[in-house]
Scaffold this motif. Structure first.
Motif, PDB file in Angstrom:
ATOM      1  N   GLY A 107       0.839  -1.076   0.111  1.00  0.00           N
ATOM      2  CA  GLY A 107       0.199   0.123   0.013  1.00  0.00           C
ATOM      3  C   GLY A 107       0.939   1.284  -0.174  1.00  0.00           C
ATOM      4  O   GLY A 107       1.926   1.311   0.427  1.00  0.00           O
ATOM      5  N   VAL A 108       0.224   2.199  -0.872  1.00  0.00           N
ATOM      6  CA  VAL A 108       0.980   3.505  -0.534  1.00  0.00           C
ATOM      7  C   VAL A 108      -0.304   4.508  -0.563  1.00  0.00           C
ATOM      8  O   VAL A 108      -1.011   4.694  -1.454  1.00  0.00           O
ATOM      9  CB  VAL A 108       1.779   3.578  -2.133  1.00  0.00           C
ATOM     10  N   ARG A 109      -0.224   5.441   0.312  1.00  0.00           N
ATOM     11  CA  ARG A 109      -1.141   6.673   0.646  1.00  0.00           C
ATOM     12  C   ARG A 109      -0.341   8.061   0.481  1.00  0.00           C
ATOM     13  O   ARG A 109       0.705   7.715   1.576  1.00  0.00           O
ATOM     14  CB  ARG A 109      -1.830   6.247   1.624  1.00  0.00           C
ATOM     15  N   THR A 110      -0.659   8.697  -0.233  1.00  0.00           N
ATOM     16  CA  THR A 110       0.197   9.959   0.057  1.00  0.00           C
ATOM     17  C   THR A 110      -0.754  11.157   0.172  1.00  0.00           C
ATOM     18  O   THR A 110      -1.739  11.445  -0.573  1.00  0.00           O
ATOM     19  CB  THR A 110       1.191  10.336  -1.328  1.00  0.00           C
ATOM     20  N   TYR A 111      -0.371  12.064   0.987  1.00  0.00           N
ATOM     21  CA  TYR A 111      -0.982  13.162   1.543  1.00  0.00           C
ATOM     22  C   TYR A 111      -0.201  14.567   1.392  1.00  0.00           C
ATOM     23  O   TYR A 111       0.848  14.478   1.913  1.00  0.00           O
ATOM     24  CB  TYR A 111      -1.570  13.155   3.000  1.00  0.00           C
ATOM     25  N   TYR A 112      -0.629  15.443   0.930  1.00  0.00           N
ATOM     26  CA  TYR A 112       0.416  16.734   0.583  1.00  0.00           C
ATOM     27  C   TYR A 112      -0.468  17.987   0.551  1.00  0.00           C
ATOM     28  O   TYR A 112      -1.681  18.030   0.473  1.00  0.00           O
ATOM     29  CB  TYR A 112       0.895  16.445  -0.700  1.00  0.00           C
ATOM     30  N   ASP A 113       0.309  19.247   0.644  1.00  0.00           N
ATOM     31  CA  ASP A 113      -0.162  20.426   0.590  1.00  0.00           C
ATOM     32  C   ASP A 113      -0.512  20.722  -0.876  1.00  0.00           C
ATOM     33  O   ASP A 113       0.687  20.983  -1.541  1.00  0.00           O
ATOM     34  CB  ASP A 113       0.772  21.414   1.240  1.00  0.00           C
ATOM     35  N   SER A 114      -1.836  20.673  -1.335  1.00  0.00           N
ATOM     36  CA  SER A 114      -2.170  20.919  -2.598  1.00  0.00           C
ATOM     37  C   SER A 114      -1.938  22.526  -3.044  1.00  0.00           C
ATOM     38  O   SER A 114      -2.115  22.962  -4.105  1.00  0.00           O
ATOM     39  CB  SER A 114      -3.274  20.626  -3.101  1.00  0.00           C
ATOM     40  N   ALA A 115      -1.909  23.471  -2.101  1.00  0.00           N
ATOM     41  CA  ALA A 115      -2.037  24.829  -2.268  1.00  0.00           C
ATOM     42  C   ALA A 115      -0.941  25.370  -3.411  1.00  0.00           C
ATOM     43  O   ALA A 115      -1.264  26.272  -4.024  1.00  0.00           O
ATOM     44  CB  ALA A 115      -1.800  25.614  -1.172  1.00  0.00           C
ATOM     45  N   ALA A 116       0.104  24.489  -3.372  1.00  0.00           N
ATOM     46  CA  ALA A 116       1.230  24.885  -4.280  1.00  0.00           C
ATOM     47  C   ALA A 116       0.679  24.982  -5.943  1.00  0.00           C
ATOM     48  O   ALA A 116       1.014  25.700  -6.729  1.00  0.00           O
ATOM     49  CB  ALA A 116       2.454  24.320  -4.234  1.00  0.00           C
ATOM     50  N   PHE A 117      -0.115  23.832  -6.092  1.00  0.00           N
ATOM     51  CA  PHE A 117      -0.918  23.590  -7.226  1.00  0.00           C
ATOM     52  C   PHE A 117      -2.001  24.488  -7.495  1.00  0.00           C
ATOM     53  O   PHE A 117      -2.145  25.093  -8.645  1.00  0.00           O
ATOM     54  CB  PHE A 117      -1.136  22.200  -7.571  1.00  0.00           C
ATOM     55  N   VAL A 118      -2.790  24.690  -6.611  1.00  0.00           N
ATOM     56  CA  VAL A 118      -4.052  25.481  -6.634  1.00  0.00           C
ATOM     57  C   VAL A 118      -3.759  27.055  -7.048  1.00  0.00           C
ATOM     58  O   VAL A 118      -4.256  27.581  -7.603  1.00  0.00           O
ATOM     59  CB  VAL A 118      -4.753  25.295  -5.418  1.00  0.00           C
ATOM     60  N   GLN A 119      -2.793  27.414  -6.375  1.00  0.00           N
ATOM     61  CA  GLN A 119      -2.193  28.865  -6.400  1.00  0.00           C
ATOM     62  C   GLN A 119      -1.784  29.070  -7.739  1.00  0.00           C
ATOM     63  O   GLN A 119      -2.191  30.093  -8.403  1.00  0.00           O
ATOM     64  CB  GLN A 119      -1.200  29.190  -5.490  1.00  0.00           C
ATOM     65  N   LYS A 120      -0.995  28.134  -8.485  1.00  0.00           N
ATOM     66  CA  LYS A 120      -0.477  28.170  -9.619  1.00  0.00           C
ATOM     67  C   LYS A 120      -1.572  28.297 -10.733  1.00  0.00           C
ATOM     68  O   LYS A 120      -1.588  29.086 -11.765  1.00  0.00           O
ATOM     69  CB  LYS A 120       0.490  27.264  -9.716  1.00  0.00           C
TER      70      LYS A 120
END
Length: 125
Positions: A107-120
């Motif tokens: 299993g692999v689950r990844t959680y990240y700060d998507s603000a870097a992409f949303v802002q761009k």
């Protein structure tokens, strides 16, 4: 497992080569990203998962900053920097939880700060 995973991820970052990660992935492994409603599974799913991940970026470097390691799982904190495919610079942080044994990821689950992409994407800073 943790060392093999981080080495395979660095190969994806630097060479866009998912083969070492696929060798590590079990046939029935389940993979999920924060932004997906449904995950993917198996080696074919893993290939798509990692290729889709890498194709978002131009240059990419991931630094693992902390880890918590259990008997059959580990949580790996990281920071990634580089450029998006558009050439815009980015930095984002997250955590990837891996599960498995010494031989294979299950299993692999990844959680990240998507603000870097949303802002761009949204044109706001």
């Amino acid at each position: 497992m943790t060392e093999r995973f981080t080495a395979a991820l660095h190969t994806i970052d630097s060479d866009r080569d998912v083969a070492p990660m696929l060798e590590l992935t079990g046939d029935d492994a389940e993979l999920m990203k924060l932004d997906e409603r449904n995950g993917t599974s198996g080696k074919d799913g893993a290939r798509t998962f990692w290729e889709d991940y890498r194709n978002v970026f131009g240059e990419l470097e991931t630094t693992f900053t902390s880890s918590v390691i259990g008997e059959r799982s580990a949580a790996l904190e990281w920071t990634s920097t580089g450029t998006l495919r558009s050439g815009s610079a980015f930095t984002y942080r997250g955590v990837t939880v891996i599960e498995g044994d010494e031989d294979r990821l299950t299993g692999v689950r990844t959680y990240y700060d998507s603000a870097a992409f949303v802002q761009k994407a949204g044109g706001t800073a």
